[in-house]
Design an enzyme around this catalytic site. Structure first.
Site, PDB file in Angstrom:
ATOM      1  N   HIS A   7       0.702  -1.105  -0.044  1.00 45.84           N
ATOM      2  CA  HIS A   7      -0.025  -0.189   0.110  1.00 45.84           C
ATOM      3  C   HIS A   7       0.985   1.083  -0.180  1.00 45.84           C
ATOM      4  O   HIS A   7       2.000   0.852  -0.121  1.00 45.84           O
ATOM      5  CB  HIS A   7      -0.948  -0.154   1.279  1.00 45.84           C
ATOM      6  CG  HIS A   7      -0.150  -0.233   2.404  1.00 45.84           C
ATOM      7  ND1 HIS A   7       0.629   0.730   3.056  1.00 45.84           N
ATOM      8  CD2 HIS A   7      -0.248  -1.391   3.498  1.00 45.84           C
ATOM      9  CE1 HIS A   7       1.144   0.232   4.240  1.00 45.84           C
ATOM     10  NE2 HIS A   7       0.310  -1.075   4.378  1.00 45.84           N
ATOM     11  N   GLY A  63       1.749   3.289   2.274  1.00 49.18           N
ATOM     12  CA  GLY A  63       2.854   3.203   3.138  1.00 49.18           C
ATOM     13  C   GLY A  63       4.030   2.530   2.792  1.00 49.18           C
ATOM     14  O   GLY A  63       5.119   3.056   2.795  1.00 49.18           O
ATOM     15  N   HIS A  64       3.801   1.429   2.245  1.00 44.72           N
ATOM     16  CA  HIS A  64       5.113   0.787   1.679  1.00 44.72           C
ATOM     17  C   HIS A  64       5.751   1.458   0.624  1.00 44.72           C
ATOM     18  O   HIS A  64       7.031   1.581   0.448  1.00 44.72           O
ATOM     19  CB  HIS A  64       4.777  -0.755   1.252  1.00 44.72           C
ATOM     20  CG  HIS A  64       4.225  -1.629   2.080  1.00 44.72           C
ATOM     21  ND1 HIS A  64       2.922  -2.001   2.020  1.00 44.72           N
ATOM     22  CD2 HIS A  64       4.759  -2.277   3.051  1.00 44.72           C
ATOM     23  CE1 HIS A  64       2.745  -3.046   2.861  1.00 44.72           C
ATOM     24  NE2 HIS A  64       3.833  -3.065   3.752  1.00 44.72           N
ATOM     25  N   GLN A 119       7.732 -14.976  12.253  1.00 47.78           N
ATOM     26  CA  GLN A 119       7.502 -13.645  13.172  1.00 47.78           C
ATOM     27  C   GLN A 119       5.761 -13.936  13.610  1.00 47.78           C
ATOM     28  O   GLN A 119       5.278 -12.947  13.820  1.00 47.78           O
ATOM     29  CB  GLN A 119       7.787 -12.503  12.510  1.00 47.78           C
ATOM     30  CG  GLN A 119       6.923 -12.053  11.337  1.00 47.78           C
ATOM     31  CD  GLN A 119       7.729 -10.826  10.547  1.00 47.78           C
ATOM     32  OE1 GLN A 119       8.686 -10.644   9.853  1.00 47.78           O
ATOM     33  NE2 GLN A 119       6.763  -9.652  10.760  1.00 47.78           N
ATOM     34  N   GLY A 179       9.186   1.676   8.382  1.00 48.42           N
ATOM     35  CA  GLY A 179       8.107   2.675   8.686  1.00 48.42           C
ATOM     36  C   GLY A 179       7.922   2.907  10.050  1.00 48.42           C
ATOM     37  O   GLY A 179       8.140   2.134  11.074  1.00 48.42           O
ATOM     38  N   LYS A 183       5.368   3.406  11.504  1.00 42.77           N
ATOM     39  CA  LYS A 183       4.056   2.640  11.860  1.00 42.77           C
ATOM     40  C   LYS A 183       4.305   1.555  12.995  1.00 42.77           C
ATOM     41  O   LYS A 183       3.617   1.195  13.899  1.00 42.77           O
ATOM     42  CB  LYS A 183       3.379   2.404  10.630  1.00 42.77           C
ATOM     43  CG  LYS A 183       2.396   1.177  10.709  1.00 42.77           C
ATOM     44  CD  LYS A 183       1.058   1.468  11.372  1.00 42.77           C
ATOM     45  CE  LYS A 183       0.048   0.605  10.915  1.00 42.77           C
ATOM     46  NZ  LYS A 183       0.550  -0.830  11.659  1.00 42.77           N
ATOM     47  N   ASP A 184       5.287   0.948  12.513  1.00 46.99           N
ATOM     48  CA  ASP A 184       5.715  -0.254  13.349  1.00 46.99           C
ATOM     49  C   ASP A 184       6.963   0.294  14.410  1.00 46.99           C
ATOM     50  O   ASP A 184       8.003  -0.052  14.047  1.00 46.99           O
ATOM     51  CB  ASP A 184       6.397  -1.400  12.657  1.00 46.99           C
ATOM     52  CG  ASP A 184       5.220  -1.736  11.840  1.00 46.99           C
ATOM     53  OD1 ASP A 184       4.137  -2.628  12.405  1.00 46.99           O
ATOM     54  OD2 ASP A 184       4.894  -1.355  10.653  1.00 46.99           O
ATOM     55  N   VAL A 209       2.154   6.728   6.840  1.00 41.44           N
ATOM     56  CA  VAL A 209       1.131   7.040   5.953  1.00 41.44           C
ATOM     57  C   VAL A 209      -0.264   6.690   6.495  1.00 41.44           C
ATOM     58  O   VAL A 209      -0.500   5.724   6.784  1.00 41.44           O
ATOM     59  CB  VAL A 209       1.419   6.571   4.567  1.00 41.44           C
ATOM     60  CG1 VAL A 209       0.382   6.770   3.479  1.00 41.44           C
ATOM     61  CG2 VAL A 209       2.801   6.849   4.145  1.00 41.44           C
ATOM     62  N   SER A 219      -2.168  -0.165   6.712  1.00 43.22           N
ATOM     63  CA  SER A 219      -1.913  -1.415   7.048  1.00 43.22           C
ATOM     64  C   SER A 219      -2.355  -2.431   6.063  1.00 43.22           C
ATOM     65  O   SER A 219      -3.350  -2.451   5.657  1.00 43.22           O
ATOM     66  CB  SER A 219      -2.205  -1.854   8.438  1.00 43.22           C
ATOM     67  OG  SER A 219      -2.134  -3.388   8.865  1.00 43.22           O
TER      68      SER A 219
HETATM   69  P1  PAJ Z   1       5.046  -5.102   6.424  1.00 46.67           P
HETATM   70  O1  PAJ Z   1       4.144  -5.224   7.706  1.00 46.67           O
HETATM   71  O2  PAJ Z   1       4.751  -5.557   5.190  1.00 46.67           O
HETATM   72  O3  PAJ Z   1       5.931  -3.665   6.503  1.00 46.67           O
HETATM   73  C1  PAJ Z   1       6.879  -3.339   5.619  1.00 46.67           C
HETATM   74  C2  PAJ Z   1       7.412  -2.034   5.868  1.00 46.67           C
HETATM   75  O4  PAJ Z   1       6.548  -0.970   5.706  1.00 46.67           O
HETATM   76  C3  PAJ Z   1       7.853  -1.762   7.717  1.00 46.67           C
HETATM   77  O5  PAJ Z   1       8.990  -1.196   7.792  1.00 46.67           O
HETATM   78  C4  PAJ Z   1       6.453  -0.855   8.199  1.00 46.67           C
HETATM   79  O6  PAJ Z   1       6.774  -0.234   9.290  1.00 46.67           O
HETATM   80  C5  PAJ Z   1       6.142  -0.181   6.897  1.00 46.67           C
HETATM   81  N1  PAJ Z   1       4.769   0.363   6.882  1.00 46.67           N
HETATM   82  C6  PAJ Z   1       3.662  -0.272   7.176  1.00 46.67           C
HETATM   83  N2  PAJ Z   1       2.565   0.449   7.067  1.00 46.67           N
HETATM   84  C7  PAJ Z   1       3.016   1.636   6.960  1.00 46.67           C
HETATM   85  C8  PAJ Z   1       2.345   2.995   6.977  1.00 46.67           C
HETATM   86  N3  PAJ Z   1       1.210   3.068   6.918  1.00 46.67           N
HETATM   87  N4  PAJ Z   1       3.303   4.083   6.775  1.00 46.67           N
HETATM   88  C9  PAJ Z   1       4.613   3.763   6.574  1.00 46.67           C
HETATM   89  N5  PAJ Z   1       5.322   2.807   6.619  1.00 46.67           N
HETATM   90  C10 PAJ Z   1       4.687   1.736   6.849  1.00 46.67           C
HETATM   91  O7  PAJ Z   1       7.155  -4.955   8.793  1.00 46.67           O
HETATM   92  C11 PAJ Z   1       7.169  -5.930   8.152  1.00 46.67           C
HETATM   93  O8  PAJ Z   1       6.517  -5.828   7.030  1.00 46.67           O
HETATM   94  C12 PAJ Z   1       7.918  -7.207   8.597  1.00 46.67           C
HETATM   95  O9  PAJ Z   1       7.933  -7.267   9.967  1.00 46.67           O
HETATM   96  C13 PAJ Z   1       9.171  -7.145   8.053  1.00 46.67           C
HETATM   97  C14 PAJ Z   1      10.220  -6.026   8.705  1.00 46.67           C
HETATM   98  C15 PAJ Z   1       9.281  -7.113   6.468  1.00 46.67           C
HETATM   99  C16 PAJ Z   1      10.034  -8.259   8.453  1.00 46.67           C
HETATM  100  O10 PAJ Z   1       9.514  -9.597   7.925  1.00 46.67           O
END
Ligand code: PAJ
Length: 288
Positions: free
Chosen positions: A43, A45-46, A70, A156, A158-159, A185, A194
């Site tokens: 999305h 965010g990514h 995880q 991000g 976000k986490d 985002v 998310s």
């Molecule tokens: P995932 O949930 O796919 O998220 C990948 C990256 O995108 C993470 O760094 C997360 O913080 C970021 N992200 C998600 N939603 C966001 C948003 N709304 N705004 C900005 N960034 C956002 O996080 C993971 O995957 C996994 O734990 C991973 C690090 C890939 C390890 O498996």
């Protein structure tokens, strides 16, 4: 740096040894490498992380891997959205040059027995509610770092806790990688984007707004002079319960250590984990 033209199909690599070859060649050619680790179901965010990586590096690698280690035994690993085709379209539009999408058995071969255990920032909050979660995250992220050997890696806010865990690991293991943390985002109504938002039913979706409302309320109350953490947490929890969310935690913590604060007298991170039906959502905001 990058050419302005972005709409070129990225190269997709499934095998770890092929990724290594490409990365080694890029390094020999003096290129800088940016890595964006993801679990797909992409999305905006990514994609904001991809944009940042593109801006800073010659070669942007996006990994797509739903990492089994995880997820807890009762979590959503089996149902986690897998949308590779549309992910690739989105990435082509944003100019990611290389996608690494390994199969599970390539990342965790027979007899795999090594894990990365981060203490400190990994112990509380998500660490307490999802035992083993950060061990799985740290292990896969270190493996991805080793395979992609990035100059910079993008995560991000976000986490929030995850970003602290990665920073801790990089510092403690002397990894020569800059960890870049990018802003959250959000949807127009404030809901943080998310991959799990797609689980929400039409009835649940409007109620999910209460999470960012609760965070904004905390920021407003602090601005207006409320400093007592217990009072703030109670007010935040009221907003969530009014929308019938089930709370895992509502916390006010030190932004570096994630220790609870009792009085908000400096930058503080407000963190929420809540469940809406079967969907578990997290969000945070630095306030104070
Ligand atoms: P995932 O949930 O796919 O998220 C990948 C990256 O995108 C993470 O760094 C997360 O913080 C970021 N992200 C998600 N939603 C966001 C948003 N709304 N705004 C900005 N960034 C956002 O996080 C993971 O995957 C996994 O734990 C991973 C690090 C890939 C390890 O498996």
């Amino acid at each position: 740096m990058n050419s302005p033209h972005t709409d070129v199909a990225p190269r997709i690599i499934h095998a770890a040894d092929e990724l290594r070859r490409v990365v080694t060649a890029a390094r020999r050619a003096g290129k800088t490498i940016g890595l964006v680790p993801t679990m797909g179901a992409l999305h905006e965010g990514h994609l904001s992380l991809v944009d940042a990586a593109r801006r800073d590096n010659d070669l942007t690698i996006v990994s797509i891997f739903v990492n089994p280690t995880q997820f807890g035994p009762n979590e959503d690993f089996a149902n986690y959205p897998r949308t590779l085709e549309s992910d690739l379209d989105l990435l082509a539009g944003r100019g990611a040059q290389l996608i690494f999408a390994p199969r599970t058995d390539q990342m965790y071969g027979p007899g795999h027995a090594t894990h990365v255990e981060v203490d400190g920032p990994a112990l509380r909050l998500e660490g307490a509610f999802r035992p083993g979660h950060f061990r799985g995250v740290a292990t896969i992220v270190l493996k991805l770092f080793n395979l992609a050997s990035p100059d910079r890696a993008y995560f991000g806010r976000k986490d929030y806790q995850q970003s602290l865990v990665i920073r801790r690991m990089v510092a403690d293991l002397d990894l020569p990688i800059h960890v870049e943390i990018c802003p959250t985002v959000r949807e127009a109504d404030g809901l943080a984007l998310s991959s799990r938002n797609r689980y929400l039913s039409p009835e649940e979706r409007p109620r999910a707004r209460s999470i960012s409302e609760s965070l904004r309320l905390a920021a407003r109350l602090v601005e207006q002079g409320t400093r007592d953490a217990a009072t703030l947490i109670a007010r935040m929890s009221d907003v969530l319960r009014a929308a019938d969310l089930k709370l895992d935690y509502v916390a006010l913590a030190d932004p570096d250590t994630l220790e609870d604060v009792s009085v908000v007298d400096g930058p503080t991170v407000a963190l929420i984990a809540a469940r809406l039906g079967k969907t578990r959502l997290i969000d945070n905001e630095v306030i104070g």
